[in-house]
Design an enzyme around this catalytic site. Structure first.
Site: not given
Ligand code: T46
Length: 307
Positions: A216
């Site tokens: 993303h």
């Molecule tokens: C990034 C990469 C390196 C939250 O509720 N709070 C938070 O601060 C974060 C980071 C996530 N979430 C929830 C949102 C989703 O339901 O946790 C779940 C997994 O998040 P996401 O799919 O965005 O995870 P990644 O590993 O794909 O991405 C994360 C960060 O979101 C992003 O900013 O740069 O790590």
């Protein structure tokens, strides 16, 4: 000193379980009961070593075991309380004027400390008798405040335009490494060396082999990624070029600017990715579809050319 002195307490943090690994996060003035000014982490602690006891006059701290385990021993001048820290989804809040030492480090343990102040040697009390003398002058601590666990900040969508960015504006930063016989320490303060205030800290852990994370772009978020343990790759994509960066040292950070698509992959076993972020969590800040990312970049470039 404040008449309503807070007490130390354990704060339970969100643990977002996912087949791609687990994620926990802490937000300034949310789970963290103060504004974060500084983050530091202690690693490479040789077996049997401990971090000396001291108290702070005014600074608040939050302590998390990002990897492995250790004990934080608090002393209120009369009684010692030992907290075994072994999971990264809870944190120990340590208010000012609390004597604390850290010991019983396991192999590969990493301590994350979030602090309410920049480094200030004048804030340290290093002598226990002096600590007890100053403590006697203070009112009793108040009742623990209720923990602010698990709050998500999904605010109403407010899409900001995607800024033009280049993979070359994502800098690999050599962070300070304070080398010491009882472990190394790396510190990051707001504005030094990161060009933003830390408003959220999150980390990825328990990542199964072969998984990838990210996929993303962010509209406004700036972040510093650090391989606190193990290693992984970050693939940066600005819509024209891709750049692969390997992170594998706790004293090296990758600054990611807004407008960059990123994928994290090639995680080694036991790896932990720490992220210091400039904003609270906001789903409206994400573009999670690569076609939409490219379309929006093109649209912005065309609009700019027409002006
Ligand atoms: C990034 C990469 C390196 C939250 O509720 N709070 C938070 O601060 C974060 C980071 C996530 N979430 C929830 C949102 C989703 O339901 O946790 C779940 C997994 O998040 P996401 O799919 O965005 O995870 P990644 O590993 O794909 O991405 C994360 C960060 O979101 C992003 O900013 O740069 O790590």
């Amino acid at each position: 000193m404040d008449a309503d002195r807070p007490s130390p307490r354990i704060i339970h943090l969100p643990k977002v379980s996912d087949p791609r690994g687990n994620l926990s996060f802490l937000e300034s003035e949310g789970h963290v009961p103060f504004s974060i000014r500084r983050a530091y982490w202690i690693y490479d602690v040789p077996g049997g070593m401990h971090r000396d006891g001291h108290a702070f006059r005014t600074q608040h701290e939050l302590i998390v075991a990002l990897s492995g385990s250790f004990d934080v021993v608090l002393n209120d001048g009369a009684t010692e309380t030992r907290h075994h820290m072994a999971r990264s989804y809870y944190a120990l809040y340590v208010p000012p004027m609390t004597w604390r030492r850290i010991d019983n480090f396991s192999t590969n343990s990493v301590v994350l400390v979030l602090s309410s102040q920049d480094y200030d040697p004048a804030d340290y009390i290093e002598d226990f008798d002096e600590y007890r003398r100053l403590l006697a002058l203070l009112p009793e601590p108040g009742q623990p405040e209720s923990a602010t666990e698990g709050t998500r900040h999904d605010s109403a969508p407010r899409p900001a335009p995607l800024p033009p960015a280049s993979v070359d504006s994502c800098q690999l930063i050599a962070l300070d490494k304070h080398h010491h016989a009882n472990g190394n320490l790396t510190v990051v303060q707001n504005g030094d060396p990161i060009p933003f205030d830390i408003r959220r800290v999150y980390y990825l852990y328990d990542i199964p082999g072969g998984e990838a994370r990210g996929g993303h772009a962010h509209r406004q978020l700036r972040q510093l990624l650090v391989a606190i343990s193990g290693s992984f790759d970050v693939v940066l994509d600005d819509g024209r070029r891709q750049r692969r960066v390997t992170l594998g040292r706790p004293y090296q950070g990758l600054l990611i600017v807004p407008g960059i698509w990123r994928v994290l992959d090639n995680f080694s076993s036991g790896s932990v990715c720490l992220c210091l972020a400039s904003e609270h969590y906001d789903e409206a800040d994400y573009i999670r579809n690569h076609d939409d990312f490219i379309a929006e970049l093109r649209h912005n470039a065309e609009t700019q050319n027409n002006h």
